[in-house]
Structure formats: structure tokens, C-alpha cells
Design a protein around this motif. Structure first.
Motif, PDB file in Angstrom:
ATOM      1  N   TRP B 147       9.298  -0.419  -1.919  1.00  0.00           N
ATOM      2  CA  TRP B 147       7.998  -1.090  -2.080  1.00  0.00           C
ATOM      3  C   TRP B 147       7.022  -0.682  -0.995  1.00  0.00           C
ATOM      4  O   TRP B 147       5.829  -0.553  -1.230  1.00  0.00           O
ATOM      5  CB  TRP B 147       8.158  -2.619  -2.058  1.00  0.00           C
ATOM      6  N   PHE B 149       6.615   2.106   0.317  1.00  0.00           N
ATOM      7  CA  PHE B 149       5.957   3.355  -0.090  1.00  0.00           C
ATOM      8  C   PHE B 149       4.815   3.052  -1.053  1.00  0.00           C
ATOM      9  O   PHE B 149       3.725   3.617  -0.949  1.00  0.00           O
ATOM     10  CB  PHE B 149       6.958   4.300  -0.780  1.00  0.00           C
ATOM     11  N   VAL B 150       5.091   2.139  -1.995  1.00  0.00           N
ATOM     12  CA  VAL B 150       4.071   1.813  -2.991  1.00  0.00           C
ATOM     13  C   VAL B 150       2.870   1.135  -2.312  1.00  0.00           C
ATOM     14  O   VAL B 150       1.713   1.504  -2.559  1.00  0.00           O
ATOM     15  CB  VAL B 150       4.664   0.892  -4.087  1.00  0.00           C
ATOM     16  N   GLN B 152       1.936   1.356   0.757  1.00  0.00           N
ATOM     17  CA  GLN B 152       1.255   2.352   1.590  1.00  0.00           C
ATOM     18  C   GLN B 152       0.302   3.192   0.744  1.00  0.00           C
ATOM     19  O   GLN B 152      -0.835   3.441   1.132  1.00  0.00           O
ATOM     20  CB  GLN B 152       2.324   3.269   2.171  1.00  0.00           C
ATOM     21  N   SER B 153       0.784   3.585  -0.431  1.00  0.00           N
ATOM     22  CA  SER B 153      -0.035   4.378  -1.339  1.00  0.00           C
ATOM     23  C   SER B 153      -1.275   3.600  -1.769  1.00  0.00           C
ATOM     24  O   SER B 153      -2.374   4.146  -1.810  1.00  0.00           O
ATOM     25  CB  SER B 153       0.774   4.733  -2.584  1.00  0.00           C
ATOM     26  N   LEU B 154      -1.078   2.309  -2.097  1.00  0.00           N
ATOM     27  CA  LEU B 154      -2.207   1.468  -2.496  1.00  0.00           C
ATOM     28  C   LEU B 154      -3.236   1.402  -1.380  1.00  0.00           C
ATOM     29  O   LEU B 154      -4.434   1.550  -1.608  1.00  0.00           O
ATOM     30  CB  LEU B 154      -1.718   0.052  -2.830  1.00  0.00           C
ATOM     31  N   MET B 156      -3.735   3.531   0.973  1.00  0.00           N
ATOM     32  CA  MET B 156      -4.401   4.828   1.117  1.00  0.00           C
ATOM     33  C   MET B 156      -5.494   4.991   0.080  1.00  0.00           C
ATOM     34  O   MET B 156      -6.561   5.526   0.349  1.00  0.00           O
ATOM     35  CB  MET B 156      -3.384   5.962   0.965  1.00  0.00           C
ATOM     36  N   ASN B 157      -5.218   4.509  -1.139  1.00  0.00           N
ATOM     37  CA  ASN B 157      -6.218   4.612  -2.196  1.00  0.00           C
ATOM     38  C   ASN B 157      -7.420   3.738  -1.931  1.00  0.00           C
ATOM     39  O   ASN B 157      -8.534   4.071  -2.300  1.00  0.00           O
ATOM     40  CB  ASN B 157      -5.591   4.234  -3.532  1.00  0.00           C
TER      41      ASN B 157
END
Lengths: 321, 332
Positions: B147, B149-150, B152-154, B156-157
Motif C-alpha cells: 500500500w 507504494f500505492v 506514494q504514487s498517489l 507523486m501524482n
């Protein structure tokens, strides 16, 4: 588990045994990823393409096997990535100019690693915190030796990592070799049962007259040596040293062990599964690049891949991890 | 479930004997954190010739407050049973900070709304963590990592590499002093006091410690193990979100790597503070001792003007030594 598994498998049905499916799961995940890459870019499937695709998996496989030996004891090593980073620094700074120095330092780090493992088991310390502390120690030592990424790996090491063996690319030969050796050492040699027992049921192993001390020390020493090899090869591939080169190895290694069928309960790990798990995880980011997933989503997509693959176990009704 | 340990552990005995008196004191490891922190504090201002004792302490208190918030969340998760860890804390901090700072646009009047959104982000993140653990039967370490990772990606977006500025009022609050005393650490101390009552005196707290001590026993006693564990993960997510919210006020904005050091710190303060990683124990007050120790150590090593490598090396050695030498609690 073994007795129960044998008893349960008595029924003959066309549907494969649950254990067989669980063993096959990491292979399936790897095949699916390779299938996606093949569909997008068939030319990857050449000797050269596969070499590039799997090149960085070589050190990861060794780091994952190192982590596997610790997880086999029911512990975890959160310092693995920092340790590998330290080894790349020692190799890049000393191995060419002062090989004796480098060997002494590497032997020293292995001894410290084994001593800390020993301290954890004798004092029954929480491995998660002690190894967190050790990750600072290794990172600190690495920065003292090599404050900024650099140095130079010896030419023979760089050449060795560029070696093109017949039939299959080097990463695949390596995977095959260490999977077979690992399987023999832990799963089919008679002493391997003692090594797994030391994690699964130390009391019975001790009562059966085996030395737990010896088994534990062997596992810690094995883990340290595998991590040293990981660092050595990583430095051969990157041709230099970097204290922060491999922090991801810690959790990728744990992921590979779990993906490969291991559990945190101790004594339940699979060397073959771990090697395949490491290959799969090292492919994850390539797959996402081939599918043209935007870079900002790639980290998140890796998390989802981890979920997808591990969810496979729930589907086949496997045991609790 | 108490399993007698019959495996000979001869080499551990001399060290154990010498610590017998210490281990009789309940929660002695937690007290050790305070003791070492006090020593470090004295060493720091002694080195500076008796100057700056107050300034050192107040800096340490302010920085320790963030470690205490996430440590308290991690404490609830760790207490809920062996193997339970939340490795998504740094990413939840970052995500909650990005979302709330983004919504507030630096405007003071939106502060309450932004804070509510941050709390909601934390609660949802905690619930998602537990969902993956319960539904996919993943080890908590792997589920929360995936999670993270997910999340972190959010983040970043949402924010990219940029730093999103906090409202001025939030920044002022995090450094506000009343008669020379910082207010934010006082709030966190109040939270610690509340948490000490919660784990000792409330039904949730007793249930939490019960499932941590014996999940099977707790289940047989009629405790909703799943629900209690869900709450502990949600509270941990909320704690991470609050820490992220306050930290962006304190450091001048939400940044991608703002939570990085707190993964390690959140676990370390719980264990150095006196609780067992095996679960079933909670030590809200001990967390302060451990968090002060970490931050005073960082200040001391900075005062000595040591290189980054030496600082890391000494910090690591201190952590290992304290865990190794400290008397163990029953659960270890």
C-alpha cells in the motif's frame, strides 16, 4: 506441515494438489510477466535481450536468498540492503588497489553480522529493531569508506559480469545454479532438515541431539556470505560503489521470499521459489515500462502487482502466510 | 499462551544476572529511554560549556513530538499481536499532507477543513491496510509495504516534486510559544496522557492488549478481534496523517520525502520505549523517552560536528546496545 501434507495428498483427482499449485504460483507470475513483455516487444526474447532484462536480478537473487535464511529462523533482516551497499563500497574502494585489505574488511563485516545474529538469538532480541539499528551501522561504515558514489570495481569482476556463457544468458545460468544448490542445501540434504528445524521447531531439534548453536551460526554465516556475493556482483555490474545503491533490496528480498512460498513463521521457505520470486520482482518495473505506465504511477503499480501475485494464494486456498 | 523455554541459552546468563535488579522494575526499558535521554541532554550542554540547555531541550521536544505521534500509532498496531507492523506510515504522512495542503491553498480559514480531510485520508489508509491483511491474508509487513507504494504514487501524482506551502496559521501553531513554552509538544503530551488512559482503562484498550497477548484466547472470550485490529490500523493511519499535517506546517510544506525517517523511528521508539514486538503491551509514556533519546542523540552528534557516516554509525550502535542491554519485558 510435511506429514499432514502427505496424508492429505492421498486422494487422486485431476485437479492438482494445493501444494503443487502453491509451488507453481511464483513460476506462473513470472510467465505472465514474460508473456506481457513478449506480446509488447517480441525482440526482447533473444540472448542479448534476456541478458539486459535480467542483468540486475543477479545481485537481487543472492540478497533474497540471504534474507531467506534469516526468515527461515523466524526473524527478519532489515539491514540487508545497507549491508549490500557497504560491500559495494568496500569492493569499489579496496579490492583492486589493496585486495588484502578488502578481504580483511569483508571477513570483518561477515563476523560482525554473525555476531549480531548470535546476539539476537541468545538474548531473544526483536530482530526487526536490532537489524534496523544495524542498517544505520552498515550505512554509516559505507559512507565513512566512500562518502559519495564512486570508486572502481576491479576489471576481472566487471568482465566476469559481462561473461556470455553458452546456451543461456548469465542471469539465467546463475538463477538455475543457485536454485539447485539452495534446494539441495536446505530441502534435500539431510542437514537441511536440521537447518529448517532450527527455525520451525528448535526445541525438537535440540532434543534430537543436534546443536542449535551450529545450525544458527551456519545460517547467519550463510546469509552474510550471500549478501557479500550480492554486493560483489552488484558492484561488478555498476562498476562502482555506492552506500545507497540497494536500500530496496531489503524489502524486495522479503517480498521474493514470501512470493516464493515462504512464511514468517520460521522453517517454511523455498530456495527455488525465492529465486523465481526475485526474478519476478526484478521484472515488475520492466513490465510497467513496456506497458508504458507513466513513471509517477510505476511505484504504485508495483504495489498492486505485489497484491495481485500474493492474492493468487487466497484463490487457491493456500495456508495463511 | 506461555511456552516454557527449555532450549539452553548458557551464554546469555551472566549478562542477564547483572541486570536482574533493573528488570524487577516494571517497564524498566521505558525508564531507560528517559535516563539515556537525560544523560545525552546533560552531555550536550556540558560540551557547549553549560550553554543552551533550554534551547537544546525545546528543539528536541519539538522534533520528538512528531516521532511520538507516529510512534503512538505504531504502538497500537504492534500491540495488536505478533507480526503486526505498519510500514506505510511515511507514505500516509506524505499523502495526507499533500492532499490537505493542496486543498487549503495556504488559506487560514480552510485550516479546519484541511485537518478533517487529513484525518479522513489517514483513516481510509489504515482501513485499506487492514483490508489487505484480512482479505488477502497477507503478512502485515508486506500488505502495508505494498500500500505504501500505492500511496506514494498517489502523492507523486498530486504534488509531483514540488513542495506545497501550508497556511501561515498552521506554521505559526507548530512553533507557537506561550510564556517561552512550546505549545505543540504540550498537545502531543496531552495525547500521550489520553492514550495512556485508553490502553489501561477503556474497553478498546483492554481488548487490544488481550488480542495481542492471545488472539485465540481473546476470540474465545468473545472479543471482536477483526474489529479491534481494524481500529488499531485506522488509528495508526490517523496518527500518521496528523504527523504529516503538523510536519508540513513545521517544515514549511508538504514534500515527497518528508516521512522517510519515520518508518524506522516509529518502530524503534515503541520498542526502545519498553513494549514488546510480540504484542500485547502498550507504553505511551515510554515512547516519549525513546523519542527524546533519538533526537537528543542527533543534536549531540551534530554538536560534536561529526561526519554523516560517523553519526549514522554511532546512532546504530546506540540502538543495538540499548535493545541488547535493556531488561526484557515478559512478552519478548
Amino acid at each position: 506441515m510435511p506429514e499432514a501434507a502427505i496424508l492429505n495428498s492421498g486422494s487422486h483427482s485431476l485437479w492438482p494438489r494445493r501444494e503443487t499449485l502453491e509451488t507453481a504460483l511464483p513460476f506462473l507470475a513470472l510467465l505472465v510477466m514474460l508473456g506481457i513483455i513478449f506480446a509488447v516487444r517480441p525482440t526482447v526474447f533473444s540472448y542479448f535481450g534476456l541478458t539486459l532484462l535480467f542483468k540486475l536480478a543477479i545481485p537481487l537473487m543472492f540478497a533474497a536468498l540471504s534474507q531467506m535464511l534469516i526468515i527461515n529462523l523466524g526473524e527478519i533482516d532489515l539491514s540487508n540492503g545497507a549491508f549490500v551497499g557497504l560491500v559495494t563500497c568496500i569492493v569499489a574502494v579496496y579490492l583492486e588497489k589493496a585486495p588484502g585489505h578488502a578481504v580483511l574488511l569483508l571477513v570483518g563485516t561477515v563476523l560482525v553480522y554473525v555476531a549480531v545474529g548470535w546476539l539476537i538469538s541468545v538474548r531473544k532480541l526483536p530482530s526487526i529493531v536490532v537489524t534496523l539499528g544495524m542498517s544505520f551501522v552498515w550505512l554509516g561504515c559505507a559512507i565513512i569508506i566512500l562518502p559519495a558514489p564512486g570508486g572502481h570495481s576491479p576489471a576481472w569482476l566487471i568482465d566476469a559480469m559481462r561473461w556470455k556463457p553458452p546456451l543461456m544468458p548469465l542471469p539465467l545460468w546463475t538463477a538455475l545454479g543457485i536454485a539447485v544448490i539452495g534446494h539441495w542445501a536446505l530441502k534435500s540434504s539431510s542437514y537441511g532438515i536440521v537447518l529448517r528445524g532450527a527455525g520451525a521447531n528448535p526445541k525438537s531439534v535440540a532434543r534430537a541431539g543436534w546443536s542449535l548453536v551450529k545450525a544458527r551460526l551456519l545460517l547467519y554465516a550463510g546469509a552474510a556470505l550471500l549478501a557479500v556475493i550480492a554486493g560483489l556482483f552488484l558492484s561488478g555490474i555498476t562498476t562502482s560503489g555506492d552506500p545507497n545503491v540497494a536500500p530496496g533490496y531489503t524489502m524486495l528480498g522479503v517480498g521474493a521470499v514470501i512470493l516464493g512460498g515462504g512464511t514468517f513463521n520460521g522453517g517454511v521457505v523455498s530456495p527455488i521459489g525465492t529465486v523465481v520470486g526475485a526474478l519476478t520482482l526484478s521484472l515488475a518495473s520492466s513490465v510497467l515500462s513496456f506497458l508504458q505506465v507513466a513513471p509517477v504511477w510505476q511505484i504504485g503499480a508495483q504495489g498492486l502487482i505485489l497484491f495481485l501475485v500474493l492474492a493468487g494464494r487466497v484463490l487457491i486456498g493456500g495456508r495463511r502466510l | 499462551m506461555i511456552v516454557p523455554d527449555t532450549v539452553p541459552r548458557g551464554t546469555g546468563q551472566p549478562l542477564k544476572g547483572s541486570l536482574k535488579i533493573l528488570s524487577r522494575l516494571r517497564g524498566a526499558r521505558g525508564a531507560l529511554g528517559f535516563a539515556v535521554a537525560a544523560l545525552l541532554w546533560i552531555a550536550t550542554f556540558a560540551y557547549a560549556g553549560g550553554q543552551g540547555a533550554g534551547a537544546t531541550l525545546s528543539t528536541a521536544l519539538a522534533f520528538a513530538a512528531f516521532g511520538v505521534i507516529v510512534g503512538t500509532g505504531q504502538m497500537l498496531v504492534i500491540a495488536s499481536g505478533s507480526g503486526n507492523f505498519d510500514l506505510s506510515i511515511p507514505s500516509v504522512m506524505t499523502l495526507a499532507a499533500y492532499i490537505s495542503m493542496g486543498l487549503m491553498h495556504g488559506q487560514d480559514y480552510r485550516l479546519a477543513g484541511g485537518f478533517a480531510v487529513a484525518l479522513a485520508v489517514g483513516a481510509v489508509a489504515g482501513a485499506l491496510n487492514f483490508l489487505a491483511i484480512a482479505a488477502l491474508r497477507l503478512p502485515p509487513m508486506i500488505a502495508t509495504l505494498a500500500w505504501s507504494f500505492v500511496f506514494q504514487s498517489l502523492a507523486m501524482n498530486l504534488g509531483g516534486e514540488a513542495t506545497i506551502k501550508p497556511p501561515a496559521l498552521l506554521s505559526e501553531f507548530t512553533v507557537f510559544r506561550l510564556g517561552g513554552v512550546q505549545v505543540m509538544p504540550l498537545f502531543v503530551m496531552a495525547m500521550t496522557a489520553v492514550m495512556a488512559v485508553v490502553v489501561k482503562r477503556t474497553v478498546f484498550g483492554r481488548h487490544l492488549l488481550a488480542i495481542g497477548q492471545s488472539e485465540r484466547g481473546a476470540r474465545l472470550a468473545g472479543i471482536h478481534v477483526t474489529r479491534v485490529r481494524l481500529y488499531s490500523y485506522m488509528l495508526c493511519g490517523i496518527a500518521a496523517a496528523v504527523a504529516g499535517f503538523l510536519l508540513s506546517g513545521f517544515t514549511g510544506g508538504a514534500a515527497l520525502n518528508m516521512g522517510d525517517t519515520y518508518m524506522m523511528e516509529s518502530v524503534a521508539v515503541v520498542v526502545l520505549g519498553g513494549a514488546s514486538v510480540a504484542g500485547g503491551e502498550a507504553n505511551p509514556i515510554g515512547i516519549w523517552g525513546a523519542a527524546l533519546f533519538f533526537n537528543l542523540l542527533a543534536i549531540l552528534l551534530n554538536t560534536f560536528g561529526l561526519d554523516a557516516g560517523v553519526r549514522l554509525l554511532l546512532t546504530g550502535i546506540m540502538v543495538v546496545l540499548i535493545v541488547a542491554v535493556a531488561p526484557r519485558t515478559a512478552g519478548d
